[in-house]
Design an enzyme around this catalytic site. Structure first.
Site, mmCIF file in Angstrom:
data_model
loop_
_atom_site.group_PDB
_atom_site.id
_atom_site.type_symbol
_atom_site.label_atom_id
_atom_site.label_comp_id
_atom_site.label_asym_id
_atom_site.label_seq_id
_atom_site.Cartn_x
_atom_site.Cartn_y
_atom_site.Cartn_z
ATOM 1 N N ALA A 59 0.790 -1.234 0.000
ATOM 2 C CA ALA A 59 0.000 0.000 0.000
ATOM 3 C C ALA A 59 0.828 1.292 0.000
ATOM 4 C CB ALA A 59 -0.931 -0.030 1.212
ATOM 5 N N ASP A 246 -4.468 -2.538 3.179
ATOM 6 C CA ASP A 246 -4.463 -1.742 1.956
ATOM 7 C C ASP A 246 -5.531 -0.659 1.991
ATOM 8 O OD1 ASP A 246 -2.584 -3.478 0.050
ATOM 9 O OD2 ASP A 246 -3.770 -4.785 1.346
#
Ligand code: MRU
Length: 373
Positions: A59, A246
């Site tokens: 991420a 994420d």
């Protein structure tokens, strides 16, 4: 973090920018752990492709790559027409946004770049503000991971056995990592502990990337098959779980992470094992109202039907060359389904380790003024 290759130790960031050549520099993660290589990417379309093809992944790392990619596309603009400049910004933004849909960090990172650019009056000024904002996103990512380490280290008791899933280590961020930050801080504090890395099929980020990171840092660890965690929990061989994310919904505390995370959270609750999620603030989505609306990336069925590895081939003059190869494992006549992420509900999560402290998932919304500032 420091990387030691052939006895030589050097510090690297996962993502950086070379302003002289307007290039995004990335560690080529598809080659790890077999080869350590930095690639330079010279235009925003190739930067988007590097995100899509997972040269870079995780991420925070794709957040920083998108921020740099946006600055790269903006800096490549030539001419004095402000309308054409804005149209170019929109194209670059959209191309990078579409590269991967689930993590919210790229969108948050690029929004920060766009907001910073508004203060510029000329195109030149906007171009330099864009790069400064991308650099600031990357530096903030590192600061956030360090803060996560400070807050999370106390959770790791001496002798603990910790499960992690996928790779939320420094390779998934600009440096340090999130799920690994408490581990590195506990190691610095002199604690001894053992980490189980879920293999994390289908792309095996746990077996390749997390295991490589932990080996590089001298942390005791073993790779386990994705299906082994329940057995080890049942036998009392795991004390806690720490994963990354994420996208965490600020309104509900739902956590999106690599496929298989939800299963581990259910198992941890069944065995009364604490389950923590470590995130920088760029992973929080303050807008979406329900986890069901999170875009879950569906990836190629080939990832499930086979696997990648490294083959060493003999080339001319007796030299050996390493090559990344794909082998088909599954029944040739079968297809596959490959959702990349799942959503874990807040009631299965003990705490979210943020740069601002450890919060219960449902308290994110109550603390939004502090967390957004
Ligand atoms: O598909 P990836 O490798 O980009 O997946 C992202 C992840 O590495 C994980 O979901 C991780 O646990 C959270 S991102 C730091």
């Amino acid at each position: 973090m420091n990387v030691t290759i052939n006895g030589r130790t050097q510090h690297f960031r996962t993502v950086s920018f070379d302003s002289g050549t307007n290039s995004v520099r990335l560690i080529e993660q598809r080659l790890l752990p077999h080869e350590f290589k930095i690639v330079s990417i010279r235009n925003f379309r190739d930067t988007a492709k590097a995100i899509r093809d997972m040269v870079v992944r995780g991420a925070g790392a794709i957040g920083a790559t998108a921020a740099y990619g946006l600055a790269q596309g903006i800096r490549a603009f030539r001419g004095g027409d402000l309308n054409a400049f804005s149209a170019n910004v929109a194209t670059v933004y959209q191309t990078l946004k579409e590269a991967r849909p689930t993590a919210v960090d790229p969108v948050n990172a690029m929004n920060a770049v766009c907001a910073a650019m508004r203060a510029g009056e000329s195109i030149e000024e906007k171009q330099s503000l864009a790069l400064a904002a991308a650099e600031e996103f990357a530096n903030e990512d590192v600061r956030h991971c360090e803060e996560i380490g400070r807050h999370g280290a106390g959770l790791i008791r001496n002798g603990a056995r910790i499960l992690t899933h996928c790779n939320a280590g420094w390779l998934a961020f600009v440096d340090v990592g999130t799920a690994t930050a408490p581990l590195y801080a506990a190691q610095t504090a002199g604690k001894r502990f053992h980490v189980f890395c879920d293999e994390t099929r289908p792309r095996s980020q746990g077996a390749t990337l997390t295991a490589w990171e932990l080996a590089q840092q001298g942390i005791s660890h073993q790779i386990i098959a994705d299906n082994a965690a329940g057995h080890l929990m049942q036998r009392g061989e795991m004390d806690m779980v720490i994963v990354g994310s994420d996208r965490v919904l600020g309104r509900t505390g739902e956590v999106t992470n690599k496929i298989g995370t939800y299963t581990k959270a259910v198992l941890a609750a069944r065995h009364k094992i604490p389950f923590y999620v470590a995130i920088p603030l760029s992973t929080i989505d303050w807008n979406l109202k329900r986890g069901f609306d999170i875009p879950i990336e569906e990836r190629s069925e080939n990832e499930v039907l086979g696997a990648w590895g490294i083959l060493e081939r003999k080339k001319e003059k007796g030299k050996r060359k390493k090559e990344r190869c794909y082998v088909r494992v599954a029944n040739p006549a079968s297809g596959a389904r490959n959702p990349g992420f799942d959503v874990t509900p807040p009631e299965l999560i003990t705490g979210i380790i943020t740069p601002a402290g450890i919060l219960r998932p449902r308290d994110l919304w109550k603390q939004r003024e502090v967390l957004k500032s």
